[in-house]
Write a protein that holds these residues in place. Structure first.
Motif, PDB file in Angstrom:
ATOM      1  N   PHE A   4       0.722  -1.024  -0.015  1.00 53.20           N
ATOM      2  CA  PHE A   4       0.016   0.117   0.077  1.00 53.20           C
ATOM      3  C   PHE A   4       0.925   1.347  -0.144  1.00 53.20           C
ATOM      4  N   ILE A   5       2.042   1.231   0.394  1.00 54.44           N
ATOM      5  CA  ILE A   5       2.969   2.240   0.235  1.00 54.44           C
ATOM      6  C   ILE A   5       4.213   1.752  -0.493  1.00 54.44           C
ATOM      7  N   LEU A   6       4.732   2.720  -1.481  1.00 56.96           N
ATOM      8  CA  LEU A   6       5.978   2.677  -2.187  1.00 56.96           C
ATOM      9  C   LEU A   6       7.017   3.724  -1.820  1.00 56.96           C
ATOM     10  N   THR A   7       8.431   3.131  -1.667  1.00 55.21           N
ATOM     11  CA  THR A   7       9.243   4.165  -1.487  1.00 55.21           C
ATOM     12  C   THR A   7      10.304   4.079  -2.705  1.00 55.21           C
ATOM     13  N   GLU A   8      10.658   5.336  -2.927  1.00 57.35           N
ATOM     14  CA  GLU A   8      11.950   5.543  -3.822  1.00 57.35           C
ATOM     15  C   GLU A   8      12.970   6.326  -3.459  1.00 57.35           C
ATOM     16  N   LYS A   9      14.263   6.155  -3.295  1.00 56.21           N
ATOM     17  CA  LYS A   9      15.138   7.150  -3.074  1.00 56.21           C
ATOM     18  C   LYS A   9      15.668   7.468  -4.263  1.00 56.21           C
ATOM     19  N   THR A  10      15.926   8.891  -4.354  1.00 58.12           N
ATOM     20  CA  THR A  10      16.572   9.593  -5.453  1.00 58.12           C
ATOM     21  C   THR A  10      17.616  10.554  -5.017  1.00 58.12           C
ATOM     22  N   ASP A  11      18.937  10.179  -5.112  1.00 58.58           N
ATOM     23  CA  ASP A  11      20.132  10.971  -4.245  1.00 58.58           C
ATOM     24  C   ASP A  11      19.498  10.976  -2.823  1.00 58.58           C
ATOM     25  N   ASN A  12      19.382  12.301  -2.348  1.00 59.12           N
ATOM     26  CA  ASN A  12      19.030  12.481  -0.819  1.00 59.12           C
ATOM     27  C   ASN A  12      17.630  13.031  -0.647  1.00 59.12           C
ATOM     28  N   VAL A  13      16.618  12.545  -1.546  1.00 58.86           N
ATOM     29  CA  VAL A  13      15.238  12.780  -1.490  1.00 58.86           C
ATOM     30  C   VAL A  13      14.541  11.544  -1.668  1.00 58.86           C
ATOM     31  N   LEU A  14      13.721  11.146  -0.672  1.00 61.12           N
ATOM     32  CA  LEU A  14      12.903   9.914  -0.553  1.00 61.12           C
ATOM     33  C   LEU A  14      11.318  10.304  -0.952  1.00 61.12           C
ATOM     34  N   THR A  15      10.768   9.480  -1.883  1.00 60.19           N
ATOM     35  CA  THR A  15       9.467   9.573  -2.463  1.00 60.19           C
ATOM     36  C   THR A  15       8.834   8.513  -2.098  1.00 60.19           C
ATOM     37  N   ILE A  16       7.563   8.885  -1.135  1.00 57.94           N
ATOM     38  CA  ILE A  16       6.655   8.129  -0.458  1.00 57.94           C
ATOM     39  C   ILE A  16       5.506   8.043  -1.300  1.00 57.94           C
ATOM     40  N   THR A  17       4.883   7.118  -2.037  1.00 59.27           N
ATOM     41  CA  THR A  17       3.500   7.078  -2.679  1.00 59.27           C
ATOM     42  C   THR A  17       2.668   6.115  -2.054  1.00 59.27           C
ATOM     43  N   LEU A  18       1.634   6.739  -1.829  1.00 60.27           N
ATOM     44  CA  LEU A  18       0.305   5.895  -1.441  1.00 60.27           C
ATOM     45  C   LEU A  18      -0.352   5.185  -2.660  1.00 60.27           C
ATOM     46  N   ASN A  19      -0.418   3.980  -2.234  1.00 57.28           N
ATOM     47  CA  ASN A  19      -0.470   2.994  -3.480  1.00 57.28           C
ATOM     48  C   ASN A  19      -1.850   2.164  -3.238  1.00 57.28           C
ATOM     49  N   ARG A  20      -2.987   2.801  -3.485  1.00 57.96           N
ATOM     50  CA  ARG A  20      -4.190   1.993  -3.503  1.00 57.96           C
ATOM     51  C   ARG A  20      -4.898   2.687  -4.686  1.00 57.96           C
ATOM     52  N   ALA A  44      15.166   7.922  10.199  1.00 56.96           N
ATOM     53  CA  ALA A  44      16.370   7.234  10.694  1.00 56.96           C
ATOM     54  C   ALA A  44      17.618   7.225   9.698  1.00 56.96           C
ATOM     55  N   ASP A  45      17.283   7.378   8.495  1.00 54.67           N
ATOM     56  CA  ASP A  45      18.342   7.625   7.174  1.00 54.67           C
ATOM     57  C   ASP A  45      18.854   8.784   7.146  1.00 54.67           C
ATOM     58  N   ASP A  46      20.264   9.034   7.633  1.00 55.08           N
ATOM     59  CA  ASP A  46      20.904  10.037   7.446  1.00 55.08           C
ATOM     60  C   ASP A  46      21.157  10.569   5.895  1.00 55.08           C
ATOM     61  N   GLU A  47      20.948   9.732   5.202  1.00 54.34           N
ATOM     62  CA  GLU A  47      21.022  10.048   3.616  1.00 54.34           C
ATOM     63  C   GLU A  47      19.970  10.840   2.904  1.00 54.34           C
ATOM     64  N   VAL A  48      18.805  10.719   3.585  1.00 52.88           N
ATOM     65  CA  VAL A  48      17.576  11.342   3.109  1.00 52.88           C
ATOM     66  C   VAL A  48      17.380  12.762   3.796  1.00 52.88           C
ATOM     67  N   ARG A  49      17.460  13.615   3.015  1.00 50.79           N
ATOM     68  CA  ARG A  49      17.236  15.050   3.497  1.00 50.79           C
ATOM     69  C   ARG A  49      16.144  15.760   3.061  1.00 50.79           C
ATOM     70  N   ALA A  50      15.101  15.363   2.407  1.00 47.55           N
ATOM     71  CA  ALA A  50      13.723  15.807   2.050  1.00 47.55           C
ATOM     72  C   ALA A  50      13.045  14.516   1.862  1.00 47.55           C
ATOM     73  N   ILE A  51      11.614  14.832   1.867  1.00 51.04           N
ATOM     74  CA  ILE A  51      10.619  13.844   1.323  1.00 51.04           C
ATOM     75  C   ILE A  51       9.643  14.260   0.506  1.00 51.04           C
ATOM     76  N   ILE A  52       9.045  13.559  -0.490  1.00 53.00           N
ATOM     77  CA  ILE A  52       7.978  13.892  -1.293  1.00 53.00           C
ATOM     78  C   ILE A  52       6.880  12.846  -0.875  1.00 53.00           C
ATOM     79  N   LEU A  53       5.961  13.285  -0.787  1.00 51.33           N
ATOM     80  CA  LEU A  53       4.598  12.527  -0.313  1.00 51.33           C
ATOM     81  C   LEU A  53       3.583  12.479  -1.587  1.00 51.33           C
TER      82      LEU A  53
END
Length: 254
Positions: A4-20, A44-53
């Motif tokens: 129901f949730i997908l995640t993808e990290k691009t460099d230091n940005v994590l994209t979280i996708t609501l998946n229904r 908890a991931d120091d490489e992630v500096r920003a998030i897209i939802l």
């Protein structure tokens, strides 16, 4: 297990996708738990500096609570339900990393609230946003709190009492949409914005988010406490359950 949730990290940005997407990304308990886990992992991931939802598909960022789940609630279930929402909202409020909502479609009810709890919102002209909970017999409590701080009490009353949805133009004029772009540019514009935020000094960013949390904490705590009391009263009357059953009956006849 459903993803129901997908995640993808691009460099230091994590994209979280609501998946229904077949449910317009409406929440159920499993999806909410997975989203909480995704935010906790990102924190908890120091490489992630920003998030897209964002949401899967092109119809909805999120349709809010899955009514097929909440129509079965009784008064006792509502207290634990509010606790689940408090845990999710705390993830957004406690994050040390900026969060961009990429609004690809409708953001309604609790999904509207989640979008407002993100720091910035990127949308296209077809996006609609609002708090239609009253149409399902569900009183709005946390929605009142988050809306009032952003658009004032008069506009909050308008959206809460009527249940109407704002089009993108009005939402942008009210300040609820931060960037209005072409539909095919929502994700690229969100990524550009997230990368810009990720490049900012991380300590200052963390402290800025911390301070925003501090100045809004009293209203948040009040809303969460009131939410338990008000939802208990509402569900004890049976009105939300009845209204949701009527909704499903009408949809079945359509």
């Amino acid at each position: 297990m459903d993803n129901f949730i997908l995640t993808e990290k691009t460099d230091n940005v994590l994209t979280i996708t609501l998946n229904r997407p077949e449910k317009m990304n409406a929440w159920n308990a499993s999806m909410r738990d997975m989203l909480i886990e995704a935010f906790e992992t990102a924190e908890a991931d120091d490489e992630v500096r920003a998030i897209i939802l964002t949401g899967a598909g092109d119809r909805a960022f999120g349709a809010g609570q899955d009514l097929s789940e909440s129509k079965t609630f009784d008064a006792d279930r509502t207290e634990s339900w509010m606790g689940e929402w408090k845990k999710l909202y705390a993830c957004l409020r406690d994050s040390s990393k900026p969060i961009v909502a990429a609004l690809n479609g409708v953001a309604a009810g609790s999904a509207f609230q989640v979008a407002l709890l993100c720091d910035l919102r990127v949308a296209h002209s077809g996006v609609r946003m609002g708090q239609p909970e009253i149409l399902s017999g569900i009183p709005t409590v946390t929605g009142n709190w988050v809306m009032r701080d952003m658009i004032g009490i008069a506009r909050t009353i308008d959206l809460t009492f009527t249940g109407r949805m704002l089009d993108a133009k009005e939402a942008y004029e009210w300040g609820l949409i931060s960037r209005l772009v072409d539909q095919d540019k929502v994700m690229s514009a969100s990524m550009e914005l997230a990368r810009d935020l990720a490049a900012k000094p991380p300590v200052a960013m963390r402290l800025n988010r911390q301070r925003i949390k501090e100045v809004t904490q009293e209203g948040y705590e009040d809303a969460m406490q009131a939410g338990v009391r008000i939802q208990l009263e509402a569900y004890a009357t049976g009105e939300p359950q009845r209204m949701m059953e009527e909704f499903f009956a009408k949809r079945a006849k359509a």
